[in-house]
Every structure is written in structure tokens, then in C-alpha cells.
Design a protein around this motif. Sequence first.
Motif, mmCIF file in Angstrom:
data_model
loop_
_atom_site.group_PDB
_atom_site.id
_atom_site.type_symbol
_atom_site.label_atom_id
_atom_site.label_comp_id
_atom_site.label_asym_id
_atom_site.label_seq_id
_atom_site.Cartn_x
_atom_site.Cartn_y
_atom_site.Cartn_z
ATOM 1 N N ASP A 16 80.297 73.206 16.523
ATOM 2 C CA ASP A 16 80.037 71.785 16.749
ATOM 3 C C ASP A 16 80.878 71.241 17.906
ATOM 4 O O ASP A 16 80.388 70.473 18.736
ATOM 5 C CB ASP A 16 80.315 70.985 15.476
ATOM 6 C CG ASP A 16 79.394 71.381 14.335
ATOM 7 O OD1 ASP A 16 78.347 71.993 14.607
ATOM 8 O OD2 ASP A 16 79.728 71.104 13.169
ATOM 9 N N ALA A 17 82.140 71.641 17.950
ATOM 10 C CA ALA A 17 83.003 71.221 19.057
ATOM 11 C C ALA A 17 82.468 71.759 20.379
ATOM 12 O O ALA A 17 82.521 71.078 21.412
ATOM 13 C CB ALA A 17 84.434 71.696 18.824
ATOM 14 N N SER A 18 81.930 72.970 20.351
ATOM 15 C CA SER A 18 81.383 73.577 21.576
ATOM 16 C C SER A 18 80.163 72.807 22.076
ATOM 17 O O SER A 18 80.016 72.559 23.275
ATOM 18 C CB SER A 18 81.004 75.038 21.319
ATOM 19 O OG SER A 18 82.133 75.797 20.952
ATOM 20 N N MET A 19 79.287 72.427 21.141
ATOM 21 C CA MET A 19 78.107 71.648 21.534
ATOM 22 C C MET A 19 78.501 70.272 22.055
ATOM 23 O O MET A 19 77.936 69.781 23.033
ATOM 24 C CB MET A 19 77.152 71.514 20.352
ATOM 25 C CG MET A 19 76.370 72.765 20.027
ATOM 26 S SD MET A 19 75.043 72.472 18.796
ATOM 27 C CE MET A 19 76.042 72.297 17.303
ATOM 28 N N ALA A 20 79.482 69.635 21.396
ATOM 29 C CA ALA A 20 79.930 68.314 21.835
ATOM 30 C C ALA A 20 80.598 68.396 23.205
ATOM 31 O O ALA A 20 80.379 67.533 24.073
ATOM 32 C CB ALA A 20 80.896 67.728 20.810
ATOM 33 N N CYS A 100 88.212 60.390 24.143
ATOM 34 C CA CYS A 100 88.286 61.709 23.533
ATOM 35 C C CYS A 100 86.951 62.031 22.868
ATOM 36 O O CYS A 100 86.169 61.134 22.550
ATOM 37 C CB CYS A 100 89.424 61.786 22.520
ATOM 38 S SG CYS A 100 89.151 60.797 21.039
ATOM 39 N N GLY A 101 86.701 63.322 22.694
ATOM 40 C CA GLY A 101 85.445 63.766 22.103
ATOM 41 C C GLY A 101 85.657 64.423 20.751
ATOM 42 O O GLY A 101 86.675 65.074 20.514
ATOM 43 N N PHE A 102 84.665 64.249 19.879
ATOM 44 C CA PHE A 102 84.653 64.889 18.560
ATOM 45 C C PHE A 102 83.284 65.521 18.323
ATOM 46 O O PHE A 102 82.276 65.067 18.854
ATOM 47 C CB PHE A 102 84.920 63.865 17.447
ATOM 48 C CG PHE A 102 86.321 63.336 17.400
ATOM 49 C CD1 PHE A 102 87.321 64.027 16.738
ATOM 50 C CD2 PHE A 102 86.644 62.127 18.009
ATOM 51 C CE1 PHE A 102 88.617 63.527 16.682
ATOM 52 C CE2 PHE A 102 87.933 61.621 17.961
ATOM 53 C CZ PHE A 102 88.928 62.327 17.293
ATOM 54 N N GLY A 103 83.259 66.535 17.448
ATOM 55 C CA GLY A 103 82.003 67.207 17.131
ATOM 56 C C GLY A 103 81.393 66.765 15.825
ATOM 57 O O GLY A 103 80.485 67.430 15.311
ATOM 58 N N ASP A 104 81.835 65.627 15.267
ATOM 59 C CA ASP A 104 81.303 65.149 13.993
ATOM 60 C C ASP A 104 79.819 64.790 14.123
ATOM 61 O O ASP A 104 79.362 64.346 15.185
ATOM 62 C CB ASP A 104 82.082 63.920 13.521
ATOM 63 C CG ASP A 104 83.563 64.217 13.327
ATOM 64 O OD1 ASP A 104 83.870 65.183 12.612
ATOM 65 O OD2 ASP A 104 84.394 63.505 13.910
ATOM 66 N N ILE A 105 79.107 64.939 12.996
ATOM 67 C CA ILE A 105 77.652 64.718 13.018
ATOM 68 C C ILE A 105 77.224 63.558 12.117
ATOM 69 O O ILE A 105 76.511 62.658 12.555
ATOM 70 C CB ILE A 105 76.897 65.996 12.620
ATOM 71 C CG1 ILE A 105 77.322 67.162 13.524
ATOM 72 C CG2 ILE A 105 75.380 65.777 12.720
ATOM 73 C CD1 ILE A 105 76.754 68.505 13.114
ATOM 74 N N PHE A 106 77.660 63.542 10.847
ATOM 75 C CA PHE A 106 77.177 62.457 9.985
ATOM 76 C C PHE A 106 78.158 61.967 8.922
ATOM 77 O O PHE A 106 77.786 61.162 8.075
ATOM 78 C CB PHE A 106 75.846 62.834 9.322
ATOM 79 C CG PHE A 106 75.885 64.061 8.447
ATOM 80 C CD1 PHE A 106 76.619 64.091 7.275
ATOM 81 C CD2 PHE A 106 75.162 65.192 8.790
ATOM 82 C CE1 PHE A 106 76.636 65.215 6.471
ATOM 83 C CE2 PHE A 106 75.171 66.328 7.992
ATOM 84 C CZ PHE A 106 75.912 66.333 6.815
ATOM 85 N N LEU A 107 79.400 62.413 8.921
ATOM 86 C CA LEU A 107 80.363 61.954 7.918
ATOM 87 C C LEU A 107 80.985 60.620 8.356
ATOM 88 O O LEU A 107 81.901 60.578 9.182
ATOM 89 C CB LEU A 107 81.449 63.007 7.695
ATOM 90 C CG LEU A 107 80.958 64.355 7.158
ATOM 91 C CD1 LEU A 107 82.122 65.321 6.992
ATOM 92 C CD2 LEU A 107 80.208 64.183 5.841
#
Length: 241
Positions: A16-20, A100-107
Motif C-alpha cells: 500500500d505504501a508503494s502504491m501511494a 506527508c503521504g500515507f497508504g491508508d485506504i478506508f480506516l
Amino acid sequence: MNTPYKTYMNWSSGKDASMALHALMQNQHYTVDRLLTSINSHHNRVSMHGLRRTLLMAQANAIGLPLQTIELPESPDMETYNAAMQQTVSELTNQGYTHCGFGDIFLEDLKDYRVAQLKPYGIECQFPLWKKDTKALIQDFIVAGFKAIVVCINANVLDASFVGRTIDADFVNDLPEGVDPCGENGEFHTFCYDGPVFQHPVAFTIGEKVYRTYDNPQPEEEGPEKYGFWFCDLIPDEVRV
């Protein structure tokens, strides 16, 4: 065009971090020039994922971005974690970082926590994957050429056969009903070793699989007294220069 925002990526070492990171790198409004990762100093491994520090460093080298770590003790409480994070964020703001970036999706609660923690420092959080369909996301991850291996699973929801597997169509199809395809509920964690954000693949060898149990951090709430996790150790090959 305005100057791009100086941005660091909260780096878990996983898919997820890689995609973000990939999404932010493609956005002209941001310049991502640092990875930030929490490390369990006692075990010398990435927090939660159990990844060796040396392999994390090899991963950052393959991506081509500097790595900064937040050093945590063996079993940090929230007060210790927040203090370490605040010190690090203060240093980053002094260096000119504004985003800053995060890879969170729906929490939602996790997102709100991150935003609230960083707001006093003037850091704006970016969530490139937010509210995207996780079935579509994992397919996009595979089609884009990313490569990842499962390094940790929650034994309450997945059996030991899933740890150490590569993320591919077969893996996704084999997931039990109710398990999120991206593991967004903590069902599994991954190590991403190749893909569009990498200058070259990260070389490693699969090591032993280990089962560990941890006390419930919130015993007053509903849930098991202990949580079980399977970890797959990855051993870095010689780091490329």
C-alpha cells in the motif's frame, strides 16, 4: 507552476505504501524525497511487519530515496510512540517539509488520528489510495508490475500457508471470504521488492517462518486475550550499489 510541496512518505515497506508513493511521485504538486519508517530497535526490525532493518535499507536504496527511522523500544506504549513521532516531525518541519503521504485506504479512525497528530506541526496529510476499491487496487498493483511477498499474517483470520506467498491473482483468489484483498484490516502485511518506484529489484532469500503471540493492547475491549501472528523472515542478499 508553483513550487512542489516538500513531502516525506510514511513508509511501511509494503504494497500500500508503494502504491501511494507511486501516486505521489506522479503528481507534479509533490516532491517526495524521504522515507520515514518506525523501527523496533530491540529486534532491529520494522514495527508490525517484522522486516529486518538491513532489508529495509536495501529497499530504500533500490527506490533511490533517503531513509529516516523512528527508533522505538521493544514494547512501546502510545505515550512513548507519540513522543518519538513528535520529535521526528519537529525535525522534519525544521527541514522544510510541509506534506506527508500515507497508504491508508478506508480506516477512518486511523486517518483522523494521523491528521490530528500532524496538524499542530503544519504538516498536511495526503492519502492517495483513500476510499478506493481494494479489489481494484490489488489488481492495479499486480498489473502495474509491483512485486510483493507476505511477511506477516494475523493467525486469527488466515492460516500459516499464506505467509511467505507472493501477491498474485492466485493469492487474491485464495483469500477466505471476509478478508480484505489489500489486508486493510491488518489481516496480512507485505514486503514490496520491485515495481514502478524501484530502480532495481531488491534481492533476498526466504528464511524461516515463526509463530508469535502478543497480548491484547486493549484488554478492556472485546476480543481475544492474545493475538497470534505468523512471520516469514526475509534475508537480504548482498546490497547492490
